[in-house]
Design a protein around this motif. Sequence first.
Motif, PDB file in Angstrom:
ATOM      1  N   GLU A 278       0.812  -1.217   0.000  1.00  0.00           N
ATOM      2  CA  GLU A 278       0.000   0.000   0.000  1.00  0.00           C
ATOM      3  C   GLU A 278       0.847   1.269   0.000  1.00  0.00           C
ATOM      4  O   GLU A 278       0.565   2.212  -0.758  1.00  0.00           O
ATOM      5  CB  GLU A 278      -0.930  -0.012   1.214  1.00  0.00           C
ATOM      6  N   ALA A 279       1.885   1.304   0.829  1.00  0.00           N
ATOM      7  CA  ALA A 279       2.688   2.533   0.938  1.00  0.00           C
ATOM      8  C   ALA A 279       3.358   2.868  -0.394  1.00  0.00           C
ATOM      9  O   ALA A 279       3.307   4.022  -0.852  1.00  0.00           O
ATOM     10  CB  ALA A 279       3.731   2.362   2.038  1.00  0.00           C
ATOM     11  N   ALA A 280       3.968   1.869  -1.017  1.00  0.00           N
ATOM     12  CA  ALA A 280       4.668   2.120  -2.283  1.00  0.00           C
ATOM     13  C   ALA A 280       3.687   2.481  -3.394  1.00  0.00           C
ATOM     14  O   ALA A 280       3.933   3.411  -4.182  1.00  0.00           O
ATOM     15  CB  ALA A 280       5.481   0.885  -2.674  1.00  0.00           C
ATOM     16  N   LEU A 281       2.558   1.762  -3.453  1.00  0.00           N
ATOM     17  CA  LEU A 281       1.587   2.025  -4.514  1.00  0.00           C
ATOM     18  C   LEU A 281       0.936   3.392  -4.350  1.00  0.00           C
ATOM     19  O   LEU A 281       0.809   4.161  -5.315  1.00  0.00           O
ATOM     20  CB  LEU A 281       0.511   0.933  -4.519  1.00  0.00           C
TER      21      LEU A 281
ATOM     22  N   THR B 284       1.020  -9.619  -6.319  1.00  0.00           N
ATOM     23  CA  THR B 284       2.368  -9.561  -6.879  1.00  0.00           C
ATOM     24  C   THR B 284       2.364  -8.821  -8.213  1.00  0.00           C
ATOM     25  O   THR B 284       3.251  -7.996  -8.489  1.00  0.00           O
ATOM     26  CB  THR B 284       2.916 -10.987  -7.091  1.00  0.00           C
ATOM     27  N   ALA B 285       1.373  -9.107  -9.046  1.00  0.00           N
ATOM     28  CA  ALA B 285       1.281  -8.443 -10.351  1.00  0.00           C
ATOM     29  C   ALA B 285       1.106  -6.941 -10.183  1.00  0.00           C
ATOM     30  O   ALA B 285       1.725  -6.141 -10.888  1.00  0.00           O
ATOM     31  CB  ALA B 285       0.110  -9.027 -11.151  1.00  0.00           C
ATOM     32  N   ILE B 286       0.239  -6.544  -9.250  1.00  0.00           N
ATOM     33  CA  ILE B 286       0.010  -5.119  -9.019  1.00  0.00           C
ATOM     34  C   ILE B 286       1.262  -4.464  -8.453  1.00  0.00           C
ATOM     35  O   ILE B 286       1.667  -3.384  -8.893  1.00  0.00           O
ATOM     36  CB  ILE B 286      -1.187  -4.922  -8.077  1.00  0.00           C
ATOM     37  N   ASN B 287       1.866  -5.105  -7.458  1.00  0.00           N
ATOM     38  CA  ASN B 287       3.058  -4.520  -6.838  1.00  0.00           C
ATOM     39  C   ASN B 287       4.184  -4.306  -7.847  1.00  0.00           C
ATOM     40  O   ASN B 287       4.933  -3.345  -7.762  1.00  0.00           O
ATOM     41  CB  ASN B 287       3.547  -5.412  -5.701  1.00  0.00           C
ATOM     42  N   ARG B 288       4.311  -5.223  -8.812  1.00  0.00           N
ATOM     43  CA  ARG B 288       5.416  -5.119  -9.769  1.00  0.00           C
ATOM     44  C   ARG B 288       5.092  -4.240 -10.971  1.00  0.00           C
ATOM     45  O   ARG B 288       5.965  -3.526 -11.462  1.00  0.00           O
ATOM     46  CB  ARG B 288       5.788  -6.529 -10.284  1.00  0.00           C
TER      47      ARG B 288
ATOM     48  N   LEU C  32      -7.942   5.210  -7.743  1.00  0.00           N
ATOM     49  CA  LEU C  32      -8.437   4.586  -6.512  1.00  0.00           C
ATOM     50  C   LEU C  32      -7.714   3.255  -6.330  1.00  0.00           C
ATOM     51  O   LEU C  32      -7.642   2.453  -7.265  1.00  0.00           O
ATOM     52  CB  LEU C  32      -9.943   4.354  -6.615  1.00  0.00           C
ATOM     53  N   LEU C  33      -7.195   3.018  -5.134  1.00  0.00           N
ATOM     54  CA  LEU C  33      -6.514   1.766  -4.808  1.00  0.00           C
ATOM     55  C   LEU C  33      -7.436   0.955  -3.899  1.00  0.00           C
ATOM     56  O   LEU C  33      -7.798   1.416  -2.811  1.00  0.00           O
ATOM     57  CB  LEU C  33      -5.186   2.058  -4.100  1.00  0.00           C
ATOM     58  N   VAL C  34      -7.831  -0.236  -4.348  1.00  0.00           N
ATOM     59  CA  VAL C  34      -8.853  -1.021  -3.644  1.00  0.00           C
ATOM     60  C   VAL C  34      -8.266  -2.327  -3.118  1.00  0.00           C
ATOM     61  O   VAL C  34      -7.692  -3.105  -3.892  1.00  0.00           O
ATOM     62  CB  VAL C  34     -10.043  -1.333  -4.581  1.00  0.00           C
ATOM     63  N   HIS C  35      -8.426  -2.574  -1.839  1.00  0.00           N
ATOM     64  CA  HIS C  35      -7.996  -3.836  -1.236  1.00  0.00           C
ATOM     65  C   HIS C  35      -9.062  -4.916  -1.430  1.00  0.00           C
ATOM     66  O   HIS C  35     -10.241  -4.672  -1.280  1.00  0.00           O
ATOM     67  CB  HIS C  35      -7.768  -3.642   0.275  1.00  0.00           C
ATOM     68  N   GLN C  36      -8.623  -6.120  -1.735  1.00  0.00           N
ATOM     69  CA  GLN C  36      -9.482  -7.306  -1.837  1.00  0.00           C
ATOM     70  C   GLN C  36     -10.596  -7.125  -2.861  1.00  0.00           C
ATOM     71  O   GLN C  36     -11.757  -7.389  -2.593  1.00  0.00           O
ATOM     72  CB  GLN C  36     -10.126  -7.651  -0.477  1.00  0.00           C
TER      73      GLN C  36
END
Length: 259
Positions: free
Chosen positions: A51-54, A120-124, A148-152
């Motif tokens: 979350e922090a990096a994204l 993993t795909a999103i983080n990279r 917008l960044l959405v969890h789950q």
Amino acid sequence: MTDDPWQGLRQFTRARIALGRAGASLPTSATLAFQLDHARARDAVHQSLDEAALLGGLRDLFGAASILHSRAPSRAEYLQRPDLGRQLNEADWQQLAEQHKADAAAADVVPIVTDGLSATAINRHALPFLAAWQAEMAEAKVVVAPPLLVHQGRVAIGDDIGEALDGKMTLLLVGERPGLSSPDSLGLYLTYRPRRGCSDAQRNCISNIRPEGLSYERAAQTCCYLIQQALSKGVTGVGLKDDSQQLEADTESAIPFLR
């Protein structure tokens, strides 16, 4: 160990071909490689968004970004209840409708980033793709809302968000279901006038975005083309085809010096 005559083809693909054999079984190296890839795929499913990096990267690119959550309170429940991943939790839905409707109304497209089945795909790949995509949007003069960044979240959560915002179009970035040779594949879904109850036939998908698949730049160009066509025609999904490559071929054929 008996080599496979097709072994030379392995340089062209990460698919499990031409593994050879040891007696009637796979060689130990192939068995260990399978177990490693399986572990990577499982890790991709259970990993969390960085979350922090994204969030920092999204704010650097677009100036603002917000965090949202689906109705799935945990990863375990998210995996067992796909329906919860398709809906925002009620508090976030109300807040979104109150605070971001003006931004969405003034924009042509709302970018949404969610983990899906491979954080993993999103983080990279989400930020490198969005950097290329933002450049294409700026050149095409398409107005982009703060992301917008959405969890789950799953793909259909874009419909829930679209209804809250009453926006023109959503671009949803999601981690695809991991394969044994592709635990980090990024997918995109475009939906014009997204609303609750939209079907998959109303979306356009661009898949397998990663260095070993579709490049960030090519995916951004294709996505930009589809967005421009969707805004012009007022439709996405089965009514909108990616004929950009056909147009390029026709242009090169009609103008010999472009060959």
